[in-house]
Design a protein around this motif. Structure first.
Motif, PDB file in Angstrom:
ATOM      1  N   GLN D  23      27.357  -4.271  64.185  1.00  0.00           N
ATOM      2  CA  GLN D  23      26.452  -3.738  63.091  1.00  0.00           C
ATOM      3  C   GLN D  23      25.488  -4.940  62.689  1.00  0.00           C
ATOM      4  OE1 GLN D  23      29.395  -2.460  60.237  1.00  0.00           O
ATOM      5  NE2 GLN D  23      29.879  -4.617  59.511  1.00  0.00           N
ATOM      6  N   PRO D  24      24.439  -4.553  62.432  1.00  0.00           N
ATOM      7  CA  PRO D  24      23.438  -5.534  61.937  1.00  0.00           C
ATOM      8  C   PRO D  24      23.836  -6.278  60.792  1.00  0.00           C
ATOM      9  CG  PRO D  24      22.537  -3.528  61.398  1.00  0.00           C
ATOM     10  CD  PRO D  24      23.837  -3.220  62.060  1.00  0.00           C
ATOM     11  N   TYR D  25      23.428  -7.370  60.319  1.00  0.00           N
ATOM     12  CA  TYR D  25      23.931  -8.150  59.191  1.00  0.00           C
ATOM     13  C   TYR D  25      22.586  -8.681  58.469  1.00  0.00           C
ATOM     14  CZ  TYR D  25      23.632 -12.577  61.590  1.00  0.00           C
ATOM     15  OH  TYR D  25      23.312 -14.011  62.039  1.00  0.00           O
ATOM     16  N   ASP D  55      26.589  -9.474  51.048  1.00  0.00           N
ATOM     17  CA  ASP D  55      26.607  -8.987  52.430  1.00  0.00           C
ATOM     18  C   ASP D  55      27.367  -7.768  52.432  1.00  0.00           C
ATOM     19  OD1 ASP D  55      29.003  -9.291  52.349  1.00  0.00           O
ATOM     20  OD2 ASP D  55      29.315 -11.105  53.477  1.00  0.00           O
ATOM     21  N   ALA D  56      27.529  -7.100  53.585  1.00  0.00           N
ATOM     22  CA  ALA D  56      28.099  -5.803  53.668  1.00  0.00           C
ATOM     23  C   ALA D  56      29.600  -5.549  53.155  1.00  0.00           C
ATOM     24  CB  ALA D  56      28.057  -5.271  55.314  1.00  0.00           C
ATOM     25  N   ARG D 122      19.961  -0.977  57.437  1.00  0.00           N
ATOM     26  CA  ARG D 122      19.165  -1.347  58.389  1.00  0.00           C
ATOM     27  C   ARG D 122      19.661  -0.446  59.651  1.00  0.00           C
ATOM     28  NH1 ARG D 122      18.885  -7.319  59.390  1.00  0.00           N
ATOM     29  NH2 ARG D 122      16.877  -7.175  57.779  1.00  0.00           N
ATOM     30  N   HIS D 125      22.852   1.411  58.896  1.00  0.00           N
ATOM     31  CA  HIS D 125      24.030   0.489  58.360  1.00  0.00           C
ATOM     32  C   HIS D 125      23.748   0.013  56.970  1.00  0.00           C
ATOM     33  CE1 HIS D 125      26.354   0.506  62.067  1.00  0.00           C
ATOM     34  NE2 HIS D 125      25.204   0.535  62.607  1.00  0.00           N
ATOM     35  N   ILE D 127      23.664  -2.939  55.195  1.00  0.00           N
ATOM     36  CA  ILE D 127      24.163  -4.330  55.451  1.00  0.00           C
ATOM     37  C   ILE D 127      24.106  -5.232  54.341  1.00  0.00           C
ATOM     38  CG2 ILE D 127      22.839  -4.245  57.595  1.00  0.00           C
ATOM     39  CD1 ILE D 127      20.650  -5.545  56.608  1.00  0.00           C
TER      40      ILE D 127
END
Lengths: 154, 154, 154, 154
Positions: D23-25, D55-56, D122, D125, D127
Motif C-alpha cells: 500500500q502507498p504511504y 500515518d496509516a 491515495r 488507501h 495513508i
C-alpha cells in the motif's frame, strides 16, 4: 524629559535581564533549526529516527519521523524529551546510573534511562528538550547533540 | 442498674479514645503545619522540592511546589506519598531492598524505590503520608522527616 | 556616560516589557495568596472544596483539600485547572456551550464543561489557572473568583 | 524455462503499479509540504494552531505548534488526526452527526466531533490524516484543507 521618564520605567522592568517573574521560552523557529540539524545528521549516517522537541512544560513543539523509522520510536522520542525536561537533565544520566547498578532509578515516574533526551537551557532556565529515538542510544545521543549545536552558534 | 450497665458498655467503647469502627484522620490544618516545616527545611538548605501530603486513601490533601523545582517532581512526590500510604512503609524500605538486589520489588504496582515517601501513623492507624521530590533522595528524606517532626511535638 | 550606555542596553531588552522570548510565570507565594482567599471564601460559606492551582504547563503548584470534601474533587479540581490552562479560557465557557446544545465540545480531550476552572493571565500570557471542585459548579466559580481577586489588587 | 515462468509471475505482481499486498504511504517529505501550506495559511490569518500529521497506523509523522497556541491543542490536533485515520472520515462528519442530535457518536472510542481532522487517501488507501487545532473548528478545517491542497496539485 518624557523620554527620560520612559527609560526609567523600562529600566525598572529589566534589571535582571528578564522582567520579574518571567522566563525565556523556545520558539517554533528555533525548534525547526534544531530539527533540521538533527535530521541532517541522521540522514548523513543513514539512520532512521524520530525527532521530538518539547517546551518547558513537556508539551510538543515539533516532531518529525524519518521514513522507515520503527513506530515505537514515536513514543520513545517523546518520552525521552519529557524525561529531560521533567528532570532538567540528560537521559544519559539515568542510563549511566542504571548501568552503575542504581536500578531504583527505574521506579521514577517519567524517567527514561536511555541516552537521547537532552534538556535545553537558556540563562539558567530549562526552556525545553529534544528527544531522539530510532537507532542505538549512543547514536540517538549523537543526533540530539547535532541538533542542539545550532543553538550554541547563534 | 440499667444505667450502670450502659455506663460500662460506653466505657468499653472509649477505652482507646475512638469509638468502634472509627479511625483518626489527617486534617488540612495538620497538613499545613507539616508542609510549613518541610518547606522551611528546604528553604534553609536552598533545596527546591515538591511537598505532597496524602490521606489514608492515597488522595492529595496538600501539595506545594517551590519555585524552580523540576516539574517531574510534581508527579514523583505524589508517587512517593502514594507508595508510602499504599504499603504502610517508607519508600526507603523499597530503596534499600532494591539496593540489596531485590529488583523484583520494582514490579510492585505503585511502589517507588527512592527515599522521600513516609507514612503517617496515629494510634496504630496509617492516616496518610508525605512525599518529597526535587533533590537527592536522602535529602528528600531529610525534608520529609523535618515535616513530620511537628506531629511528634504536638 | 557609562550609566547612559547601560540604560540603552537595558532598554533594548525591555521594549515590550519583557525580554525577547520570555514570559511571566506564577510563583508559589502568589499561589498561596490566591489559595488563602479562596479557602477563606469557602469557609465563610461552610463549603467543602478542593483548591488546585497550576502553572502555564498544566502542572500543579499548589493543592489544598478542605476537611470533609468528597475525594472525587481532588481529581476534578485538577481537571478544571488543567482545562482552563490548556484552552486559555474558563471552564464556564464550555459549560455554557454544552448548555446551549454544543455537545460536540465534550469530545475535546482535557476540556471540562463545569464552571470552576479559571485561567490566570499576566500581560497577555496565560501563566496558569485555578480549579475549584466540591460544591455546585456556580459556587465553585464564586470561590475561584474570590481566589483570583487578590491578584487584581496587588 | 524456469526463469521465463518467474519473469511472468513477477510481471503479474506489478501490473497495478503496486505489488500485491502493498500500500502507498505518506512520506515525511510530503508531510512537510502539507505542513508548510497549512502553516502559511494559519500565519496569513494570524491564527495560532497545532498541525499534526499521522500515518496509516495513527502514528505521528510530523507535528508543529505555532508560538502562542494554547497547549491543549497539542493533544486535540493529534486526537483529530487519529479520529480521521481510525475511522477513514473527516471529524466534520462526526461534528455534523452530533449537531444533528446523534449524541451516541460521542461514545465511540477515539472519535472527535469537531472539524479539523481530515483523512488522506491515495489510490483508494487511507495513508494518513491531518489534524488542526487552535482556532474555531471551521477555521481549523480551512487550515487542514489548505494543507492537503498541495497533494492535489502534485
Amino acid at each position: 524629559m518624557k523620554s527620560f521618564l520612559l527609560a526609567t520605567v523600562l529600566m525598572a522592568f529589566s534589571i535582571t535581564g528578564y522582567s520579574q517573574n518571567t522566563q525565556p521560552y523556545l520558539s517554533l523557529a528555533e525548534a525547526k533549526r534544531i530539527a533540521d540539524a538533527a535530521e541532517a545528521k541522521a540522514i548523513e549516517n543513514e539512520w532512521t529516527v524520530v525527532i521530538a522537541i518539547m517546551d518547558a512544560g513537556g508539551h510538543l513543539i515539533l516532531l518529525r519521523k524519518i521514513d522507515g523509522t520503527q513506530i515505537g520510536s514515536v513514543e520513545v522520542a517523546q518520552a525521552k524529551a519529557k524525561s529531560a525536561v521533567y528532570f532538567k537533565r540528560s537521559t544519559k544520566v539515568f542510563e549511566d546510573g542504571v548501568n552503575d547498578g542504581n536500578n531504583r532509578l527505574m521506579t521514577l515516574p517519567n524517567a527514561v534511562a536511555l541516552e537521547g533526551g537532552v534538556p535545553i537551557f537558556r540563562d539558567g532556565h530549562c526552556i525545553g528538550a529534544i528527544g531522539i529515538s530510532g537507532v542505538r542510544s549512543d547514536q540517538d545521543g549523537i543526533i540530539a547533540e547535532a541538533g542542539l549545536s545550532v543553538l550554541e552558534s547563534k
